[in-house]
Design a protein around this motif. Structure first.
Motif, PDB file in Angstrom:
ATOM      1  N   GLU A  14      15.054  -2.011 -10.292  1.00 23.06           N
ATOM      2  CA  GLU A  14      14.947  -0.738  -9.580  1.00 23.06           C
ATOM      3  C   GLU A  14      13.493  -0.371  -9.300  1.00 23.06           C
ATOM      4  OE1 GLU A  14      17.464   2.414  -8.047  1.00 23.06           O
ATOM      5  OE2 GLU A  14      17.862   0.432  -8.849  1.00 23.06           O
ATOM      6  N   GLN A  15      12.623  -0.560 -10.280  1.00 20.77           N
ATOM      7  CA  GLN A  15      11.213  -0.209 -10.113  1.00 20.77           C
ATOM      8  C   GLN A  15      10.557  -1.086  -9.054  1.00 20.77           C
ATOM      9  OE1 GLN A  15       9.679   2.277 -11.353  1.00 20.77           O
ATOM     10  NE2 GLN A  15       7.529   1.860 -10.906  1.00 20.77           N
ATOM     11  N   GLU A  16      10.859  -2.368  -9.058  1.00 18.83           N
ATOM     12  CA  GLU A  16      10.260  -3.295  -8.094  1.00 18.83           C
ATOM     13  C   GLU A  16      10.733  -2.994  -6.674  1.00 18.83           C
ATOM     14  OE1 GLU A  16       9.709  -7.143 -11.067  1.00 18.83           O
ATOM     15  OE2 GLU A  16      11.601  -6.815 -10.019  1.00 18.83           O
ATOM     16  N   ILE A  17      12.002  -2.601  -6.528  1.00 22.61           N
ATOM     17  CA  ILE A  17      12.505  -2.219  -5.205  1.00 22.61           C
ATOM     18  C   ILE A  17      11.770  -0.987  -4.698  1.00 22.61           C
ATOM     19  CG2 ILE A  17      14.511  -1.312  -3.962  1.00 22.61           C
ATOM     20  CD1 ILE A  17      16.263  -3.112  -5.653  1.00 22.61           C
ATOM     21  N   THR A  18      11.531  -0.029  -5.594  1.00 23.38           N
ATOM     22  CA  THR A  18      10.804   1.179  -5.219  1.00 23.38           C
ATOM     23  C   THR A  18       9.395   0.840  -4.731  1.00 23.38           C
ATOM     24  OG1 THR A  18      12.033   2.529  -6.804  1.00 23.38           O
ATOM     25  CG2 THR A  18       9.926   3.395  -6.041  1.00 23.38           C
ATOM     26  N   VAL A  19       8.699  -0.043  -5.461  1.00 20.09           N
ATOM     27  CA  VAL A  19       7.349  -0.454  -5.061  1.00 20.09           C
ATOM     28  C   VAL A  19       7.383  -1.154  -3.702  1.00 20.09           C
ATOM     29  CG1 VAL A  19       5.405  -1.948  -5.636  1.00 20.09           C
ATOM     30  CG2 VAL A  19       6.506  -0.610  -7.432  1.00 20.09           C
ATOM     31  N   PHE A  20       8.375  -2.004  -3.505  1.00 25.10           N
ATOM     32  CA  PHE A  20       8.522  -2.721  -2.239  1.00 25.10           C
ATOM     33  C   PHE A  20       8.679  -1.745  -1.076  1.00 25.10           C
ATOM     34  CE2 PHE A  20      11.341  -4.535   1.002  1.00 25.10           C
ATOM     35  CZ  PHE A  20      10.662  -5.689   1.340  1.00 25.10           C
ATOM     36  N   ILE A  21       9.576  -0.768  -1.250  1.00 27.57           N
ATOM     37  CA  ILE A  21       9.846   0.195  -0.177  1.00 27.57           C
ATOM     38  C   ILE A  21       8.625   1.073   0.083  1.00 27.57           C
ATOM     39  CG2 ILE A  21      11.253   2.170   0.498  1.00 27.57           C
ATOM     40  CD1 ILE A  21      13.529   0.885  -1.165  1.00 27.57           C
ATOM     41  N   LEU A  22       7.980   1.524  -0.979  1.00 29.15           N
ATOM     42  CA  LEU A  22       6.781   2.348  -0.806  1.00 29.15           C
ATOM     43  C   LEU A  22       5.660   1.554  -0.147  1.00 29.15           C
ATOM     44  CD1 LEU A  22       6.675   4.394  -4.139  1.00 29.15           C
ATOM     45  CD2 LEU A  22       7.383   5.165  -1.871  1.00 29.15           C
ATOM     46  N   GLY A  23       5.592   0.258  -0.426  1.00 26.63           N
ATOM     47  CA  GLY A  23       4.596  -0.591   0.232  1.00 26.63           C
ATOM     48  C   GLY A  23       4.822  -0.652   1.725  1.00 26.63           C
ATOM     49  N   VAL A  24       6.085  -0.820   2.133  1.00 21.92           N
ATOM     50  CA  VAL A  24       6.424  -0.821   3.564  1.00 21.92           C
ATOM     51  C   VAL A  24       6.097   0.535   4.177  1.00 21.92           C
ATOM     52  CG1 VAL A  24       8.310  -1.022   5.222  1.00 21.92           C
ATOM     53  CG2 VAL A  24       8.210  -2.578   3.258  1.00 21.92           C
ATOM     54  N   TRP A  25       6.437   1.588   3.435  1.00 28.40           N
ATOM     55  CA  TRP A  25       6.160   2.956   3.899  1.00 28.40           C
ATOM     56  C   TRP A  25       4.656   3.150   4.133  1.00 28.40           C
ATOM     57  CZ3 TRP A  25      10.155   6.993   3.311  1.00 28.40           C
ATOM     58  CH2 TRP A  25       9.733   8.241   3.757  1.00 28.40           C
ATOM     59  N   ALA A  26       3.864   2.726   3.150  1.00 32.02           N
ATOM     60  CA  ALA A  26       2.411   2.886   3.242  1.00 32.02           C
ATOM     61  C   ALA A  26       1.837   2.077   4.405  1.00 32.02           C
ATOM     62  CB  ALA A  26       1.751   2.466   1.932  1.00 32.02           C
ATOM     63  N   MET A  27       2.337   0.862   4.598  1.00 32.31           N
ATOM     64  CA  MET A  27       1.855   0.040   5.715  1.00 32.31           C
ATOM     65  C   MET A  27       2.182   0.678   7.053  1.00 32.31           C
ATOM     66  SD  MET A  27       2.334  -3.951   4.545  1.00 32.31           S
ATOM     67  CE  MET A  27       3.986  -3.792   3.860  1.00 32.31           C
ATOM     68  N   TRP A  28       3.364   1.326   7.134  1.00 30.30           N
ATOM     69  CA  TRP A  28       3.721   2.005   8.385  1.00 30.30           C
ATOM     70  C   TRP A  28       2.793   3.190   8.641  1.00 30.30           C
ATOM     71  CZ3 TRP A  28       6.278   0.750  12.524  1.00 30.30           C
ATOM     72  CH2 TRP A  28       6.638   1.743  13.433  1.00 30.30           C
ATOM     73  N   GLU A  29       2.475   3.929   7.573  1.00 34.58           N
ATOM     74  CA  GLU A  29       1.526   5.035   7.719  1.00 34.58           C
ATOM     75  C   GLU A  29       0.177   4.522   8.217  1.00 34.58           C
ATOM     76  OE1 GLU A  29       2.866   8.410   4.438  1.00 34.58           O
ATOM     77  OE2 GLU A  29       1.251   7.021   3.954  1.00 34.58           O
ATOM     78  N   MET A  30      -0.296   3.414   7.644  1.00 39.66           N
ATOM     79  CA  MET A  30      -1.589   2.857   8.035  1.00 39.66           C
ATOM     80  C   MET A  30      -1.546   2.303   9.449  1.00 39.66           C
ATOM     81  SD  MET A  30      -3.099   3.806   5.485  1.00 39.66           S
ATOM     82  CE  MET A  30      -2.515   4.451   3.916  1.00 39.66           C
ATOM     83  N   ARG A  31      -0.412   1.758   9.835  1.00 41.34           N
ATOM     84  CA  ARG A  31      -0.241   1.272  11.202  1.00 41.34           C
ATOM     85  C   ARG A  31      -0.385   2.433  12.185  1.00 41.34           C
ATOM     86  NH1 ARG A  31       3.451   3.017  15.374  1.00 41.34           N
ATOM     87  NH2 ARG A  31       3.715   1.269  16.834  1.00 41.34           N
ATOM     88  N   ASN A  32       0.207   3.594  11.834  1.00 44.77           N
ATOM     89  CA  ASN A  32       0.100   4.765  12.701  1.00 44.77           C
ATOM     90  C   ASN A  32      -1.345   5.258  12.812  1.00 44.77           C
ATOM     91  OD1 ASN A  32       2.825   4.758  13.224  1.00 44.77           O
ATOM     92  ND2 ASN A  32       3.331   6.275  11.645  1.00 44.77           N
TER      93      ASN A  32
END
Length: 234
Positions: A14-32
């Motif tokens: 569960e923790q690793e999935i959360t980190v994975f999703i937040l990583g994608v989220w953060a990359m999308w923010e940086m892309r914007n």
């Protein structure tokens, strides 16, 4: 792509999935930031943002955020929960636990929730046999999967607070001990579903199943529908 993601999710807790999703989220923010503000962010900036999001989610759970930030973090937390469901590919979450007490046999508790967290059903039973703790824990997984099959769920995420069980299931561990015999039974049962994945969670997140496993009395078992479960406190 979906098959690859599902394969990856089977290997993450569960923790690793959360980190994975937040990583994608953060990359999308940086892309914007690059697209709309012409600001280039390095990899350490993404890592820093992931850590910030994780801290905000932890603080949200503890009720420590100020109201202004709380709304933002709640949106993030809800998004993570939704993406965890989508990426994980599951239809229901089956949380299981076992309780072994000398002279009192073994208790098993199972809670099934839908993808919004609503309780669908539960199961509690106490057996006279006294097993080694990790054998009892994997027996609870087996019981939970059998009930999920009986209830015709096809895509299941199984959660337990026993790390030994998760490591054995994820590693397809083989052996001749009682523990490994039940592990094999669980793994063989996967063919009855479209999708099954395993996740280790903390005792705090597994509190409902834990309470059922430790409070049930001797007997043939007790099936609990969703309305009955909603009336209980844990």
């Amino acid at each position: 792509m979906r098959e690859w993601v599902e394969d990856v999710m089977r290997e993450l807790d569960e923790q690793e999935i959360t980190v994975f999703i937040l990583g994608v989220w953060a990359m999308w923010e940086m892309r914007n930031k690059v697209v709309f503000e012409n600001k280039v962010v390095q990899i350490d900036g993404i890592v820093k943002r992931v850590r910030e999001l994780m801290r905000e989610m932890d603080e949200l759970e503890e009720g420590c955020l100020q109201s202004a930030e709380k709304g933002k973090s709640r949106v993030i937390a809800q998004g993570v929960a939704e993406q965890r469901r989508i990426l994980g590919g599951y239809e229901v979450v089956v949380s299981v636990d076992a309780g072994v007490k000398e002279g009192m046999g073994m208790g098993i508790g199972v809670i099934c929730r839908d993808d919004t967290g609503g309780v669908l059903w539960g199961w509690e039973e106490r057996r006279r046999q006294e097993f080694e703790v990790r054998v009892a824990e994997v027996e609870a997984v087996l019981v939970g999967l059998r009930w999920a099959m009986k209830m015709k769920h096809r895509r299941v995420r199984v959660e337990t607070d026993c790390k030994d069980v998760i490591e054995a299931l994820q590693g397809n561990t083989c052996g001749r001990s009682d523990f490994h015999i039940v592990i094999k039974e669980v793994l063989d049962l996967r063919s009855c579903f479209d999708f099954v994945t395993w996740s280790h969670v903390s005792r705090n997140y597994n509190r409902a199943a834990h309470c059922l496993a430790h409070s049930c009395t001797l007997g043939g078992g007790n099936f609990l529908d969703g309305s009955t479960m909603q009336g209980r406190s844990y």
